[in-house]
Design an enzyme around this catalytic site. Structure first.
Site, PDB file in Angstrom:
ATOM      1  N   GLY A 255      -4.259  53.293  45.656  1.00  0.00           N
ATOM      2  CA  GLY A 255      -2.827  53.279  45.365  1.00  0.00           C
ATOM      3  C   GLY A 255      -2.046  54.525  45.704  1.00  0.00           C
ATOM      4  N   ARG A 297      -4.775  53.084  51.937  1.00  0.00           N
ATOM      5  CA  ARG A 297      -3.645  53.622  52.686  1.00  0.00           C
ATOM      6  C   ARG A 297      -3.771  55.125  52.945  1.00  0.00           C
ATOM      7  NH1 ARG A 297       1.467  51.100  52.190  1.00  0.00           N
ATOM      8  NH2 ARG A 297       0.720  50.283  50.205  1.00  0.00           N
ATOM      9  N   ARG A 334       5.434  44.500  57.207  1.00  0.00           N
ATOM     10  CA  ARG A 334       5.803  45.229  55.979  1.00  0.00           C
ATOM     11  C   ARG A 334       7.315  45.359  55.770  1.00  0.00           C
ATOM     12  NH1 ARG A 334       4.664  49.847  54.795  1.00  0.00           N
ATOM     13  NH2 ARG A 334       4.124  49.452  52.634  1.00  0.00           N
ATOM     14  N   TYR A 338       8.289  43.713  52.312  1.00  0.00           N
ATOM     15  CA  TYR A 338       8.568  44.634  51.198  1.00  0.00           C
ATOM     16  C   TYR A 338       9.836  45.456  51.400  1.00  0.00           C
ATOM     17  CZ  TYR A 338       3.456  44.003  51.375  1.00  0.00           C
ATOM     18  OH  TYR A 338       2.198  43.483  51.500  1.00  0.00           O
ATOM     19  N   CYS A 365      11.175  34.578  67.055  1.00  0.00           N
ATOM     20  CA  CYS A 365      12.352  33.713  67.076  1.00  0.00           C
ATOM     21  C   CYS A 365      12.988  33.585  65.710  1.00  0.00           C
ATOM     22  CB  CYS A 365      11.958  32.353  67.614  1.00  0.00           C
ATOM     23  SG  CYS A 365      11.263  32.508  69.255  1.00  0.00           S
ATOM     24  N   GLU A 366      13.292  34.704  65.099  1.00  0.00           N
ATOM     25  CA  GLU A 366      14.090  34.636  63.879  1.00  0.00           C
ATOM     26  C   GLU A 366      14.761  35.970  63.604  1.00  0.00           C
ATOM     27  OE1 GLU A 366      11.887  34.836  59.994  1.00  0.00           O
ATOM     28  OE2 GLU A 366      10.392  33.806  61.197  1.00  0.00           O
ATOM     29  N   TYR A 395      -2.310  48.500  56.634  1.00  0.00           N
ATOM     30  CA  TYR A 395      -1.630  47.233  56.411  1.00  0.00           C
ATOM     31  C   TYR A 395      -0.719  46.849  57.580  1.00  0.00           C
ATOM     32  CZ  TYR A 395      -3.441  48.286  51.792  1.00  0.00           C
ATOM     33  OH  TYR A 395      -4.280  48.611  50.752  1.00  0.00           O
TER      34      TYR A 395
HETATM   35  N1  LLP Z   1      -8.432  48.663  45.305  1.00  0.00           N
HETATM   36  C1  LLP Z   1      -7.927  47.445  45.055  1.00  0.00           C
HETATM   37  C2  LLP Z   1      -8.564  46.605  44.055  1.00  0.00           C
HETATM   38  C3  LLP Z   1      -6.792  46.999  45.748  1.00  0.00           C
HETATM   39  O1  LLP Z   1      -6.304  45.800  45.496  1.00  0.00           O
HETATM   40  C4  LLP Z   1      -6.204  47.837  46.710  1.00  0.00           C
HETATM   41  C5  LLP Z   1      -5.029  47.394  47.468  1.00  0.00           C
HETATM   42  C6  LLP Z   1      -6.779  49.096  46.958  1.00  0.00           C
HETATM   43  C7  LLP Z   1      -7.892  49.483  46.224  1.00  0.00           C
HETATM   44  C8  LLP Z   1      -6.232  50.048  47.981  1.00  0.00           C
HETATM   45  O2  LLP Z   1      -4.951  50.450  47.688  1.00  0.00           O
HETATM   46  P1  LLP Z   1      -4.230  51.575  48.583  1.00  0.00           P
HETATM   47  O3  LLP Z   1      -4.959  52.867  48.347  1.00  0.00           O
HETATM   48  O4  LLP Z   1      -4.303  51.129  49.977  1.00  0.00           O
HETATM   49  O5  LLP Z   1      -2.842  51.601  48.058  1.00  0.00           O
HETATM   50  N2  LLP Z   1      -0.047  45.106  51.757  1.00  0.00           N
HETATM   51  C9  LLP Z   1       0.571  46.094  50.891  1.00  0.00           C
HETATM   52  C10 LLP Z   1      -0.454  46.831  50.072  1.00  0.00           C
HETATM   53  C11 LLP Z   1      -1.329  45.906  49.252  1.00  0.00           C
HETATM   54  C12 LLP Z   1      -2.396  46.624  48.509  1.00  0.00           C
HETATM   55  C13 LLP Z   1      -3.421  45.682  48.033  1.00  0.00           C
HETATM   56  N3  LLP Z   1      -4.488  46.260  47.297  1.00  0.00           N
HETATM   57  C14 LLP Z   1       1.390  47.059  51.745  1.00  0.00           C
HETATM   58  O6  LLP Z   1       1.426  46.896  52.962  1.00  0.00           O
HETATM   59  O7  LLP Z   1       2.017  47.969  51.224  1.00  0.00           O
END
Ligand code: LLP
Length: 436
Positions: A255, A297, A334, A338, A365-366, A395
Site C-alpha cells: 500500500g 507499487r 488507471r 480511478y 472508440c470512446e 498496474y
Molecule cells: N497485498 C494485498 C493483499 C493487496 O491486495 C495488494 C494490492 C498489495 C499487497 C499491494 O499493494 P501496493 O503495495 O501495490 O499498493 N489497481 C489499483 C491498485 C490495487 C491494489 C490491489 N491490491 C491501482 O492501479 O491503483
C-alpha cells in the site's frame, strides 16, 4: 487519485518521477540505462513499456533490507517471468492471488514455498495447487472467509504437514486513498472483521483444523497510501489481536504510495518500515513477533515509462487541444478507473518547459479514453513525436486489456546499455488463436 493532487505544472518533468538510470543527453533526449528512448521506441515500436532493470533490483533489495523478517513482492502490480526472477533473486517471496499468477511465478522458477497465496475467493484447485507437480506447500495461505476454511478442511492433508496460514483481518481503518483501493474498513469483501468478532471466530475455526497451522495475522488497508497514520491506527488493533491469540507473525500488506506528479514525493521503503516498527512498539506488539510486508507499487511503479507515438493533434478553438497517441485506456486504465493523474513529456525534449495545454487521449472508440485529462506539453509537440508517461510500472501492463482488439504492448527491460524484450507485443494472431 486523492483530493490532495497538485495542480498541473508547466515546469519540465520532475526528474524524481523517472527511473533511477534516467539521464538527459546533450541533444535533450531522455536515455535510460544509457539507451536513447526515441531510438528504443523506433526499435521496439510503440506503445512500449520500458523498465529500468537496475531500478527494479534496487527496490527489491531495499525491501529485503527494510523487512528482515520477510517481504513478498505483490505480483499483481506487474508480473512476468523476468520480474518474478528479479524479486526472487533479491530475496523477496511472491504474493500471488490467482492460479494464473501462481503459474507465472512457478514458470519463473519460484519454489512453491516462496509463494504466498491471497484472494477473497480462492478455488479448491488454487488452494491445493492442483494440476501441477509441485512438491512443496505455499509459504503462507492468507485465509479470507469461512467458505475458504471449509474448503481447506476438505483438502487432503499435505504430505509435508499442516499448511501454514495467516488469517486476514480488517482492522476497521479508513485509509486516506481512493474508495476502490481501500480495503481495511468494515464494508469490504476482504478478510474477517475484528470489530464484529468474525476474526476471533475464524481463529477458533482454524484452530480446530488439523490440516493447517495458524501462524499469524494479515491486514492490507489499501493502496497508494501516503499518510501513514492509517497504518498506526491499524497497528493498534492488530497488536492487540496478535497478543490475544498468541500469534507469531504480523503481515502489514502493501500500500505504500508513490509520486506520479510533479511535486509529489515518494516515501522510501525504509521510512515506511521504520514507521511501522515505531507504531508496533507504541501499540505493544509482543516482542519476537515477525513483521512482514508485501509491497507492489513501491517496487515497480517508477521503474518504468510508457512511450507512445503521437498520431493526431486536434485544436478545438475555445475548447481544448487533443493529442492522440497510439495506446490508451487498454494499456493504462488507471486514469479512467480511478481518475489517476499522470505527467506527459516528449522523449526528445525532457528538459523543455510545458506551456501547451492538451488532453492526451488514446485510439479507443470512446470519449472516456483519456490518459492525461489536463496535460502540459512543450509547445513544439507535433505528429510523430514520442510522448511518454512516467511511473507506469505498476498496474499498467498487469491491468492492460485488448479493448478494440488492440494488442498489449511489449515490455522491454534496459540495463547497462542493452535492451531485451521480456514480454513481446501481442498480435492480432495471438488474439485470433483463442478463437474456435
Ligand atoms: N497485498 C494485498 C493483499 C493487496 O491486495 C495488494 C494490492 C498489495 C499487497 C499491494 O499493494 P501496493 O503495495 O501495490 O499498493 N489497481 C489499483 C491498485 C490495487 C491494489 C490491489 N491490491 C491501482 O492501479 O491503483
Amino acid at each position: 487519485m486523492t483530493e490532495d493532487a497538485p495542480a498541473p505544472s508547466e515546469a519540465p518533468l520532475a526528474r524524481q518521477l523517472l527511473p533511477d538510470s534516467a539521464a538527459i543527453s546533450p541533444d535533450g533526449h531522455l536515455s535510460l540505462a544509457g539507451l536513447d528512448v526515441v531510438e528504443l521506441a523506433e526499435r521496439f515500436g510503440t506503445p512500449v513499456f520500458i523498465y529500468d532493470e537496475d531500478h527494479l533490483r534496487r527496490r527489491c533489495a531495499e525491501a529485503v533490507a527494510a523487512f528482515p523478517d520477510g517481504v513478498a513482492y505483490a505480483t499483481k502490480a506487474f508480473l512476468c517471468k523476468a520480474m518474478a526472477a528479479i524479486a526472487l533473486e533479491a530475496g523477496m517471496d511472491l504474493d500471488v492471488s490467482t492460479a494464473g499468477e501462481c503459474a507465472v511465478a512457478l514458470a519463473a522458477g519460484a519454489p512453491v514455498d516462496r509463494l504466498i497465496l491471497h484472494g477473497n475467493n480462492k478455488s479448491s484447485d488454487e488452494l491445493a495447487i492442483a494440476g501441477t507437480e509441485v512438491p512443496g506447500r505455499y509459504k503462507r495461505i492468507v485465509v479470507d472467509s469461512f467458505d475458504e476454511i471449509a474448503r481447506l478442511a476438505a483438502l487432503a492433508p499435505h504430505p509435508l504437514g499442516p499448511r501454514p496460514v495467516l488469517v486476514r483481518v480488517t482492522p476497521g481503518v479508513q485509509a486516506h486513498t481512493h474508495e476502490y483501493v481501500m480495503t481495511g474498513h468494515e464494508d469490504t469483501k476482504f478478510g474477517f472483521s475484528v470489530a464484529s468478532g468474525a476474526a476471533d471466530a475464524a481463529v477458533e475455526a482454524l484452530g480446530e483444523l488439523g490440516s493447517v497451522a495458524l501462524v499469524g495475522v494479515h491486514a492490507h488497508i489499501g493502496s497508494q497510501i501516503f499518510r501513514l497514520d492509517g497504518y498506526e491506527r491499524a497497528m493498534a488493533v492488530l497488536a492487540r489481536f496478535v497478543a490475544q491469540h498468541r500469534l507469531t507473525e504480523l503481515c502489514v500488506g502493501g500500500g505504500l504510495g508513490v509520486g506520479y506528479l510533479n511535486g509529489e514525493q515518494t516515501p522510501r521503503l525504509e521510512e515506511w518500515a521504520a514507521h511501522l516498527r515505531a507504531a508496533a512498539a507504541a501499540s505493544g506488539l509482543p516482542e519476537g513477533v515477525r513483521m512482514t510486508a508485501e509491497p507492489g507499487r513501491a517496487i515497480v511503479a517508477s521503474a518504468a515509462i510508457t512511450a507512445y507515438r503521437v498520431g493526431t493533434i486536434k485544436a478545438l478553438p475555445g475548447i481544448r487541444n487533443y493529442v492522440a497517441v497510439d495506446g490508451g485506456m487498454s494499456d493504462n486504465p488507471r486514469p479512467v478507473l480511478y481518475g489517476s493523474g499522470y505527467e506527459a513529456f516528449l522523449a526528445r525534449a525532457v528538459d523543455a518547459g510545458r506551456p501547451f495545454r492538451a488532453r492526451v487521449v488514446g485510439k479507443h472508440c470512446e470519449s472516456g479514453d483519456v490518459l492525461v485529462a489536463d496535460a502540459r506539453l512543450p509547445d513544439s509537440v507535433r505528429v510523430g513525436d514520442i510522448l511518454a508517461t512516467p511511473v507506469t510500472g505498476a498496474y499498467g501492463h498487469s491491468m492492460a486489456s485488448n479493448y478494440n482488439r488492440l494488442g498489449r504492448p511489449p515490455v522491454v527491460f534496459v540495463r547497462g546499455g542493452s535492451a531485451r524484450v521480456v514480454v513481446r507485443r501481442e498480435t492480432p494472431e495471438d488474439l485470433l488463436a483463442l478463437e474456435a
